[in-house]
Write a protein that holds these residues in place. Structure first.
Motif, short mmCIF file in Angstrom:
data_model
loop_
_atom_site.label_atom_id
_atom_site.label_comp_id
_atom_site.label_asym_id
_atom_site.label_seq_id
_atom_site.Cartn_x
_atom_site.Cartn_y
_atom_site.Cartn_z
N MET A 153 -3.07 4.99 -8.55
CA MET A 153 -3.16 6.20 -9.35
C MET A 153 -4.15 7.22 -8.78
O MET A 153 -3.89 8.42 -8.81
N ALA A 154 -5.31 6.73 -8.25
CA ALA A 154 -6.32 7.68 -7.78
C ALA A 154 -7.16 7.07 -6.67
O ALA A 154 -8.40 6.99 -6.78
N PRO A 155 -6.54 6.65 -5.57
CA PRO A 155 -7.33 6.04 -4.49
C PRO A 155 -8.34 7.02 -3.89
O PRO A 155 -9.38 6.59 -3.36
N TRP A 156 -8.06 8.33 -3.98
CA TRP A 156 -8.97 9.33 -3.40
C TRP A 156 -10.31 9.42 -4.16
O TRP A 156 -11.28 9.95 -3.64
N ASP A 157 -10.32 8.86 -5.39
CA ASP A 157 -11.57 8.86 -6.15
C ASP A 157 -12.47 7.68 -5.79
O ASP A 157 -13.62 7.62 -6.23
N GLY A 158 -11.94 6.74 -5.02
CA GLY A 158 -12.71 5.54 -4.69
C GLY A 158 -13.48 5.68 -3.38
O GLY A 158 -13.19 6.55 -2.55
N VAL A 159 -14.46 4.84 -3.22
CA VAL A 159 -15.19 4.69 -1.95
C VAL A 159 -15.06 3.22 -1.57
O VAL A 159 -15.60 2.34 -2.25
N ASN A 160 -14.32 2.95 -0.49
CA ASN A 160 -13.82 1.61 -0.22
C ASN A 160 -14.84 0.74 0.55
O ASN A 160 -14.99 0.85 1.77
N ALA A 161 -15.52 -0.12 -0.19
CA ALA A 161 -16.49 -1.03 0.43
C ALA A 161 -15.79 -2.10 1.26
O ALA A 161 -16.34 -2.58 2.25
N SER A 163 -13.12 -1.58 3.11
CA SER A 163 -12.84 -0.96 4.40
C SER A 163 -14.10 -0.93 5.27
O SER A 163 -14.02 -1.09 6.50
N ALA A 164 -15.25 -0.74 4.65
CA ALA A 164 -16.50 -0.72 5.42
C ALA A 164 -16.73 -2.06 6.11
O ALA A 164 -17.12 -2.11 7.29
N ALA A 165 -16.45 -3.14 5.40
CA ALA A 165 -16.62 -4.47 6.00
C ALA A 165 -15.65 -4.68 7.15
O ALA A 165 -16.02 -5.20 8.21
N VAL A 166 -14.41 -4.24 6.98
CA VAL A 166 -13.40 -4.39 8.04
C VAL A 166 -13.79 -3.56 9.26
O VAL A 166 -13.72 -4.03 10.41
N ILE A 167 -14.20 -2.32 9.05
CA ILE A 167 -14.59 -1.45 10.16
C ILE A 167 -15.78 -2.03 10.90
O ILE A 167 -15.83 -2.01 12.15
N ALA A 168 -16.75 -2.58 10.17
CA ALA A 168 -17.92 -3.17 10.82
C ALA A 168 -17.51 -4.28 11.77
O ALA A 168 -17.98 -4.35 12.92
N LEU A 169 -16.62 -5.17 11.32
CA LEU A 169 -16.18 -6.26 12.18
C LEU A 169 -15.35 -5.76 13.35
O LEU A 169 -15.40 -6.33 14.45
N GLN A 170 -14.59 -4.68 13.15
CA GLN A 170 -13.82 -4.11 14.26
C GLN A 170 -14.75 -3.52 15.32
O GLN A 170 -14.53 -3.70 16.53
N ILE A 171 -15.78 -2.82 14.88
CA ILE A 171 -16.76 -2.26 15.84
C ILE A 171 -17.40 -3.39 16.65
O ILE A 171 -17.51 -3.32 17.88
N LEU A 172 -17.80 -4.44 15.96
CA LEU A 172 -18.47 -5.55 16.63
C LEU A 172 -17.52 -6.30 17.56
O LEU A 172 -17.92 -6.79 18.61
N GLY A 173 -16.26 -6.37 17.16
CA GLY A 173 -15.28 -7.02 18.02
C GLY A 173 -15.09 -6.26 19.33
O GLY A 173 -15.03 -6.85 20.42
N VAL A 174 -15.00 -4.94 19.26
CA VAL A 174 -14.87 -4.11 20.47
C VAL A 174 -16.15 -4.17 21.31
O VAL A 174 -16.10 -4.18 22.54
N MET A 175 -17.29 -4.27 20.64
CA MET A 175 -18.58 -4.28 21.33
C MET A 175 -18.76 -5.52 22.21
O MET A 175 -19.53 -5.50 23.18
N THR A 235 -17.21 5.36 5.92
CA THR A 235 -16.50 5.17 4.65
C THR A 235 -17.20 5.83 3.47
O THR A 235 -16.64 5.89 2.37
N GLY A 236 -18.41 6.31 3.67
CA GLY A 236 -19.15 6.92 2.57
C GLY A 236 -19.88 5.92 1.70
O GLY A 236 -20.38 6.29 0.62
N CYS A 237 -19.97 4.69 2.15
CA CYS A 237 -20.67 3.65 1.38
C CYS A 237 -22.16 3.67 1.68
O CYS A 237 -22.62 4.26 2.67
#
Length: 357
Positions: A153-161, A163-175, A235-237
């Protein structure tokens, strides 16, 4: 761990040894002490027992065997001191939570090991070694805080914690491509959300960083912390990092280790293992005390630690026989330190050369 600690304390107490329970304020830590019948004015030799297990796997690191090896070495040296009329003190340190919170580090900070001239312990592995250089290890818990919202209904109102965890692991995986060969980073998301139709307001990562040398640990730590911050920014977290004690790299005394490896080589007729890997809170003790963390071959199968196969092998009669041989060998080295002044001087010189202490 509570059961094992009480069992060991009760057994040693039944043999007439003095026991300090809850050593250093830890519920399952203890210290057993025996002073020679001819006086305590000699070396103070300490042995370490571990007895914690791994969740789900059980004794996949063989701490059941480390527990009994410590008892065996303690009993042997107590007997040597009395029968051979050698002055000195021997202690058995019951050291909890090696796999979780670094019980030895907490005990070290509380001064539990103060007064020891030599600390020794044994550990089962896929091979034997008297020169195990473990990895430094730092554990972190990372929490991301966002804002929940309906995912349809309103995903744009959320701040996705989440996604932050997923992005962190992706950064570390590339690193990892730019990490040194002896550096390791690994972790899991322990909380990523509660329902698929809700933007997660909270997530949590448990993460570990390892380096071969203490001097590299801070460099890798800073790079990992920047990755966690970047994921929050993207992510804005907001986020919070909680760090545990660092396990420092173990460095065995080369004189003690050389004698240990020679005894192992004579028994098994194979060379010592190399690049065993892993970390231990005993490494922190090796920075302060003359020490030996002897590795012994669990079963001759080459199976690595922290596996269900290792747990299976740690129960076998063969594993117990190998534990007792390693304990007898290490007690022999400790006994030589007691009675051979030239050998003990070489041990001390090697320690001073490495640490300056």
């Amino acid at each position: 761990e509570h059961k094992a600690s009480n069992l060991l304390c009760d057994y040693l107490s039944s043999k007439g040894f003095g026991i300090e329970r809850q050593a250093g304020g830890l519920d399952t830590a203890f210290v057993a002490t025996h002073a020679s019948s001819v006086g305590a004015d000699g070396l103070c030799i300490g042995f370490c027992s571990e007895y914690d297990a791994l969740p789900d796997i059980g004794h996949g690191c063989g701490h059941n065997l480390i527990a009994i090896s410590g008892v065996a070495m303690f009993l042997a040296i107590a007997r040597v001191m009395d029968v051979c009329r050698v002055p000195g003190t021997v202690r058995l340190f019951g050291t909890p939570a090696e796999e979780a919170v670094g019980g030895k580090i907490k005990m070290l900070d509380k001064g539990v090991f103060d007064g020891a001239d030599l600390l020794m312990m044994l550990h089962p592995a896929p091979g034997y070694s008297g020169a195990w250089h473990s990895q430094c290890c730092l554990e972190m818990a990372v929490e991301y805080f966002g804002k929940a919202s309906h995912a349809a209904m309103a995903p744009w109102d959320g701040v996705n914690a989440g996604s932050a965890a997923v992005i962190a692991l992706q950064i570390l995986g590339v690193m990892r491509e730019q990490l040194k060969p002896d550096w390791r980073t690994h972790g899991i998301i322990t909380h990523g959300g509660s329902a698929p139709n809700v933007i997660p307001a909270y997530s949590r990562i448990e993460y570990t960083v390892r380096t071969g040398w203490e001097s590299d640990l801070e460099t890798l730590r800073e790079r990992v912390l920047r990755a966690f911050s970047a994921a929050a920014l993207a992510t804005g977290c907001t986020h919070k990092v909680t760090e545990e004690f660092a396990y420092l790299d173990n460095q065995d005394n080369p004189v003690l280790g050389s004698m240990y490896e020679e005894l192992m080589r004579k028994r098994y007729n194979v060379p010592p293992a190399s690049n065993v890997g892993g970390s231990t809170d005993f490494g922190n003790l090796s920075k302060r005390f003359i020490s030996l963390h002897g590795m012994f071959d669990l079963a001759g199968t080459g199976v690595p630690n922290h596996t269900v196969e290792f747990t299976r092998d740690a129960r076998t009669e063969e594993a117990h026989k190998r534990t007792i041989f390693a304990a007898k060998s290490t007690a022999l080295i400790a006994g030589r330190c007691l009675v051979d002044a030239d050998f003990w001087n070489r041990v001390k010189q090697a320690h001073h050369k490495r640490t300056g202490l």
